[in-house]
Motif scaffolding. Structure first.
Motif, PDB file in Angstrom:
ATOM      1  N   ARG A 134      49.695  27.785  34.635  1.00  0.00           N
ATOM      2  CA  ARG A 134      48.897  28.930  34.185  1.00  0.00           C
ATOM      3  C   ARG A 134      47.956  29.475  35.252  1.00  0.00           C
ATOM      4  N   VAL A 135      47.849  28.801  36.406  1.00  0.00           N
ATOM      5  CA  VAL A 135      46.802  29.184  37.348  1.00  0.00           C
ATOM      6  C   VAL A 135      47.060  30.538  38.008  1.00  0.00           C
ATOM      7  N   ARG A 136      48.320  30.931  38.139  1.00  0.00           N
ATOM      8  CA  ARG A 136      48.591  32.229  38.765  1.00  0.00           C
ATOM      9  C   ARG A 136      48.163  33.382  37.853  1.00  0.00           C
ATOM     10  N   GLU A 137      48.285  33.165  36.563  1.00  0.00           N
ATOM     11  CA  GLU A 137      47.969  34.230  35.606  1.00  0.00           C
ATOM     12  C   GLU A 137      46.502  34.233  35.201  1.00  0.00           C
ATOM     13  N   SER A 138      45.828  33.095  35.333  1.00  0.00           N
ATOM     14  CA  SER A 138      44.462  32.998  34.806  1.00  0.00           C
ATOM     15  C   SER A 138      43.532  32.340  35.823  1.00  0.00           C
ATOM     16  N   ARG A 139      42.568  33.104  36.281  1.00  0.00           N
ATOM     17  CA  ARG A 139      41.554  32.554  37.186  1.00  0.00           C
ATOM     18  C   ARG A 139      40.701  31.506  36.469  1.00  0.00           C
ATOM     19  N   ILE A 157      44.241  18.927  43.648  1.00  0.00           N
ATOM     20  CA  ILE A 157      43.534  20.175  43.945  1.00  0.00           C
ATOM     21  C   ILE A 157      44.375  21.026  44.883  1.00  0.00           C
ATOM     22  N   SER A 158      44.980  20.388  45.885  1.00  0.00           N
ATOM     23  CA  SER A 158      45.864  21.104  46.809  1.00  0.00           C
ATOM     24  C   SER A 158      46.997  21.786  46.053  1.00  0.00           C
ATOM     25  N   TYR A 159      47.572  21.092  45.089  1.00  0.00           N
ATOM     26  CA  TYR A 159      48.662  21.656  44.288  1.00  0.00           C
ATOM     27  C   TYR A 159      48.200  22.902  43.542  1.00  0.00           C
ATOM     28  N   LEU A 160      47.050  22.816  42.871  1.00  0.00           N
ATOM     29  CA  LEU A 160      46.557  23.958  42.103  1.00  0.00           C
ATOM     30  C   LEU A 160      46.251  25.157  43.003  1.00  0.00           C
ATOM     31  N   VAL A 161      45.645  24.894  44.159  1.00  0.00           N
ATOM     32  CA  VAL A 161      45.308  25.990  45.075  1.00  0.00           C
ATOM     33  C   VAL A 161      46.581  26.642  45.618  1.00  0.00           C
ATOM     34  N   ASP A 162      47.549  25.829  46.027  1.00  0.00           N
ATOM     35  CA  ASP A 162      48.782  26.381  46.600  1.00  0.00           C
ATOM     36  C   ASP A 162      49.580  27.166  45.566  1.00  0.00           C
ATOM     37  N   ILE A 163      49.599  26.686  44.331  1.00  0.00           N
ATOM     38  CA  ILE A 163      50.296  27.432  43.275  1.00  0.00           C
ATOM     39  C   ILE A 163      49.547  28.725  42.968  1.00  0.00           C
ATOM     40  N   ARG A 164      48.215  28.651  42.923  1.00  0.00           N
ATOM     41  CA  ARG A 164      47.391  29.849  42.668  1.00  0.00           C
ATOM     42  C   ARG A 164      47.636  30.911  43.740  1.00  0.00           C
TER      43      ARG A 164
END
Length: 486
Positions: free
Chosen positions: A67-72, A126-133
């Motif tokens: 969901r991170v790409r769609e929701s900040r 955290i790296s995963y979430l940032v890279d996907i975002r």
């Protein structure tokens, strides 16, 4: 289990590699599942009660990642959850102790046990979430993501491998690896592992017999140190930590290669650095570049002028210090390095001529040694008890009872210094030009180590000798790696 223990070397590793080779030959699609099972067994051996915490954290982050790409909001919630978990286990007692004292904090919060490797697997997620975002990596399947987080070579103490750098390697792993490539990777992985085992068991662990008594005496405070003892303790710990972390980095990279994955380089002869900022490009490289890309640059980096750059550098290094441990000594150690790196930028900006190479290496090394005293000390009192005789001559009786013990300690420190300053590192020995390319580094391998005669005869002999002395020196249980404490 430790990489340098008999149960790992003679039981866990052979069984894991055999299962991986069979799965890769018969059904490559289960390669990841084999490594996942092995990694869970590896972590459960250490910390069985926290396996559920690790798996729960993994599942939550994987779900948030969709969901991170769609929701900040979801993105920052995921970051906050990771940091909150890390804060609770690593910093809650320390923070509460500032206000109510250590005993009061334990009375209120109880004894909080630190899950092994939480600093590293938190940063991985955290790296995963940032890279996907940012859209710099594809969304993975759950098995691929679980393999990324749990892979045993990096699970406990890194390197901190960015998801975007390894996602395609993990996907290829599930498709199977050609036997020829796997044999080559296993051979080079064994060489890395053997050289790392030698550095850990034959150099780093023995140095503790001269570092630990000095810092124990400084902590007790009942017997002031002599100047000779203080310097021996500081140098012994500096080289112990150097070879311990170098050994772990080699062994982790070697183990990853044995299962078909090439990790980025994490350690490149940092004591050969001519400046403090070069030191940080060579020491714990994955942490340095993580902080640069995810903290320093988002804060503004050098884009807002010199004053803001100095502040950003200082904040980044204070966070590096705190990441290593909950305590004022770690905070000051980070601030110390932040001030030194900032000063090196100022010196360069105003055009001060660069020091000759030998002088630059010597000055940088001594500055790093002074910092390691803070890093090793249990508290500020201990650090001051070591710093005092280092800078004010004291001829008190040595804490080492026998003169021969002093001689052996000085000889071992001199040997470690000779290797650290003058010997090639493992990447150079293996003539690898690709290790540092992932970070845009350009440290070419020496041609003499790429020569056919060296690779066919000298290198196998060197690896064999290193493996023999590593195995015979490590002891039954082995000694824990220093970075396992962080």
């Amino acid at each position: 289990m430790l990489f340098n223990s008999y149960e790992f070397v003679f039981l866990f590793l052979p069984v894991t590699l055999a299962a991986f080779l069979i799965s890769n030959a018969v059904r490559p699609s289960v390669n990841g599942w084999v490594l996942l099972l092995a990694s869970l067994v590896f972590y459960a051996y250490w910390d069985l009660p926290f396996v559920l915490l690790l798996v729960a954290s993994l599942v939550v982050n994987y779900a948030v990642g969709w969901r991170v790409r769609e929701s900040r909001t979801v993105f920052w919630l995921g970051i906050a959850l990771n940091l909150a978990l890390l804060f609770w286990f690593k910093y809650a007692l320390f923070t509460a102790g500032i206000f109510v004292g250590k005993e009061g904090a334990r009375t209120i919060l109880g004894d909080i046990i630190l899950p092994l490797g939480i600093s590293f697997w938190t940063f991985h997620q955290i790296s995963y979430l940032v890279d996907i975002r940012r859209g710099s990596a594809p969304r993975p399947s759950l098995p691929t993501y679980a393999t990324y987080v749990l892979l045993f070579p990096q699970l406990i103490a890194g390197p901190i491998v960015r998801y975007k750098h390894i996602s395609w390697k993990l996907q290829r792993l599930f498709m199977g690896l050609p036997l020829r490539r796997l044999v080559i990777l296993m051979s080079s992985g064994l060489a890395l592992f053997a050289l790392g085992l030698f550095k850990k068991a034959a150099i780093a662990d023995p140095l503790s017999f001269w570092a630990d008594p000095v810092f124990a005496a400084a902590s007790a405070g009942t017997r002031p140190l002599s100047t000779l003892d203080a310097w021996i303790g500081a140098f012994a710990y500096s080289f112990q930590l150097y070879f311990d972390f170098s050994a772990y980095s080699d062994m982790a990279l070697g183990l990853a290669r044995m299962v078909g994955i090439i990790f980025p380089m994490n350690f490149f002869s940092p004591y050969k650095s001519r400046s403090i900022d070069e030191f940080w490009r060579r020491w714990h490289m994955s942490l340095s570049y993580f902080v640069r890309d995810y903290i320093y640059i988002p804060l503004g980096g050098s884009r807002s002028g010199p004053s803001r750059q100095m502040l950003n550098l200082f904040i980044a290094f204070v966070l590096i210090g705190i990441w290593h441990g909950a305590g004022f000594a770690f905070l000051l150690w980070g601030a110390y390095h932040g001030a030194l790196v900032g000063l090196s930028h100022i010196v360069r900006r105003i055009g001060v001529p660069r020091m000759p190479a030998v002088v630059g290496v010597a000055v940088t090394f001594l500055l790093v040694v002074f910092g390691w005293v803070l890093f090793r000390a249990e508290d500020m009192t201990t650090a001051l008890n070591v710093y005092g005789p280092m800078f004010t001559y004291s001829d008190r009786i040595s804490i080492f009872n026998e003169f021969a013990q002093l001689q052996v300690g000085i000889l071992l420190i001199a040997l470690a210094a000779g290797i650290a300053f003058f010997a090639p590192n493992t990447s150079e020995l293996l003539a690898s030009r690709s290790h540092g390319l992932i970070y845009g580094l350009r440290w070419p391998a020496s041609r003499r180590f790429a020569a056919p005669w060296f690779r066919r005869y000298a290198l196998p002999a060197l690896v064999g000798v290193a493996l023999y002395f590593g195995l015979t020196s490590m002891g039954g249980l082995g000694a824990s790696f220093l970075y396992f404490n962080f």
